[in-house]
Design an enzyme around this catalytic site. Structure first.
Site, PDB file in Angstrom:
ATOM      1  N   ASP A   1       0.829  -1.204   0.000  1.00  0.00           N
ATOM      2  CA  ASP A   1       0.000   0.000   0.000  1.00  0.00           C
ATOM      3  C   ASP A   1       0.866   1.257   0.000  1.00  0.00           C
ATOM      4  O   ASP A   1       1.919   1.294   0.637  1.00  0.00           O
ATOM      5  CB  ASP A   1      -0.902  -0.006   1.240  1.00  0.00           C
ATOM      6  CG  ASP A   1      -1.977   1.061   1.165  1.00  0.00           C
ATOM      7  OD1 ASP A   1      -2.310   1.493   0.053  1.00  0.00           O
ATOM      8  OD2 ASP A   1      -2.476   1.469   2.229  1.00  0.00           O
TER       9      ASP A   1
ATOM     10  N   HIS B   1       3.029   3.469  -9.002  1.00  0.00           N
ATOM     11  CA  HIS B   1       2.879   2.037  -9.254  1.00  0.00           C
ATOM     12  C   HIS B   1       4.118   1.487  -9.961  1.00  0.00           C
ATOM     13  O   HIS B   1       4.533   0.351  -9.686  1.00  0.00           O
ATOM     14  CB  HIS B   1       1.627   1.771 -10.080  1.00  0.00           C
ATOM     15  CG  HIS B   1       0.354   2.116  -9.358  1.00  0.00           C
ATOM     16  ND1 HIS B   1       0.021   1.570  -8.137  1.00  0.00           N
ATOM     17  CD2 HIS B   1      -0.660   2.963  -9.686  1.00  0.00           C
ATOM     18  CE1 HIS B   1      -1.147   2.054  -7.740  1.00  0.00           C
ATOM     19  NE2 HIS B   1      -1.576   2.909  -8.664  1.00  0.00           N
TER      20      HIS B   1
ATOM     21  N   LEU C   1      11.948 -19.942  -4.236  1.00  0.00           N
ATOM     22  CA  LEU C   1      10.904 -19.089  -3.668  1.00  0.00           C
ATOM     23  C   LEU C   1       9.634 -19.250  -4.488  1.00  0.00           C
ATOM     24  O   LEU C   1       9.683 -19.276  -5.718  1.00  0.00           O
ATOM     25  CB  LEU C   1      11.341 -17.619  -3.682  1.00  0.00           C
ATOM     26  CG  LEU C   1      10.313 -16.575  -3.214  1.00  0.00           C
ATOM     27  CD1 LEU C   1      10.121 -16.665  -1.698  1.00  0.00           C
ATOM     28  CD2 LEU C   1      10.746 -15.156  -3.601  1.00  0.00           C
TER      29      LEU C   1
END
Length: 241
Positions: free
Chosen positions: A16, A33, A130
């Site tokens: 956020d 973004h 991962l």
């Protein structure tokens, strides 16, 4: 650098603050973004270095469609570009990518890009270092509802034991640590079922500012907590000894 001896197996992050980061610099929200993608790249590398096994990030919620049309269309374009650029690097680093969320409302181009990205890393010859889950057009309530519907369609009972296997993140264990950046203190419809026993950490840093030191702070806070899962402290210590 020395890392915490207790590293979460699975970290989930509500990324956020991209828009606010851009606004404070008099930049368009989409610039925030774009910077957020850079921050995610840094976070993936940090998780690899620290031995985190699963990283789940909230990239676009089912509620984000209500944002300005220009921002949403820009996010879709950014997703396509990021997938084309990042997936080969993820594959090289041994990262297995899963794109999690409702796809029926997405354009054919976006759906195709998500499918190709997943397929590219699904063929890793060695075990993944991962697992990266990117939650796109995802909502926790949607996840629970679609899982219940899937069980009902198969004629299976909907129970606390059966539901987890039908959730969108059934391929990984529940998150040990949920981090939210940007100073807000809520889950915002993220992993509502899976986060039932997760440790929560709220950072005041906006997502583009969230760096390795901030991740280490969250991991250190996690390591200092006692996870009891309904037991007493005495029971937990007895098992540990």
């Amino acid at each position: 650098m020395s890392y915490s001896p207790v590293v979460p197996h699975h970290i989930a992050i509500v990324m956020d603050g991209n828009g606010r980061w851009a606004t404070r610099r008099f930049l368009p929200r989409l610039a925030g973004h774009r910077q957020g993608v850079e921050s995610l790249r840094r976070c993936v590398r940090a998780c690899l270095d620290r031995g985190v096994q699963v990283l789940t990030v909230f990239a676009f919620s089912s509620e984000n469609w209500s944002r300005p049309v220009e921002e949403v269309s820009g996010l879709m374009e950014l997703l396509a570009l990021a997938l084309a650029r990042e997936v080969p690097l993820l594959r090289k680093d041994g990262v297995r990518l899963y794109c999690v969320g409702e796809r029926t409302g997405l354009s054919a181009r976006v759906r195709e890009g998500l499918a190709q990205a997943e397929a590219s890393t699904a063929s890793l010859t060695d075990p993944a270092r991962l697992v990266l889950n990117v939650c796109f057009n995802y909502g926790g309530r949607w996840d629970i509802a679609q899982a219940a519907a899937a069980l009902a369609a198969r004629g299976e009972a909907i129970t606390e034991q059966s539901l987890p296997g039908a959730l969108a993140l059934a391929h990984v264990p529940d998150p040990d640590l949920v981090i939210r950046t940007g100073g807000e203190m809520r889950l915002s419809n993220f992993l509502l079922w899976q986060a039932a026993y997760s440790e929560l950490f709220f950072s005041d840093k906006l997502w583009p500012e969230f760096d390795e030191a901030a991740l280490d702070q969250a991991i250190a806070a996690y390591a200092a907590r006692e996870r009891r899962f309904g037991k007493t402290s005495e029971q937990v210590r007895a098992v540990a000894s």
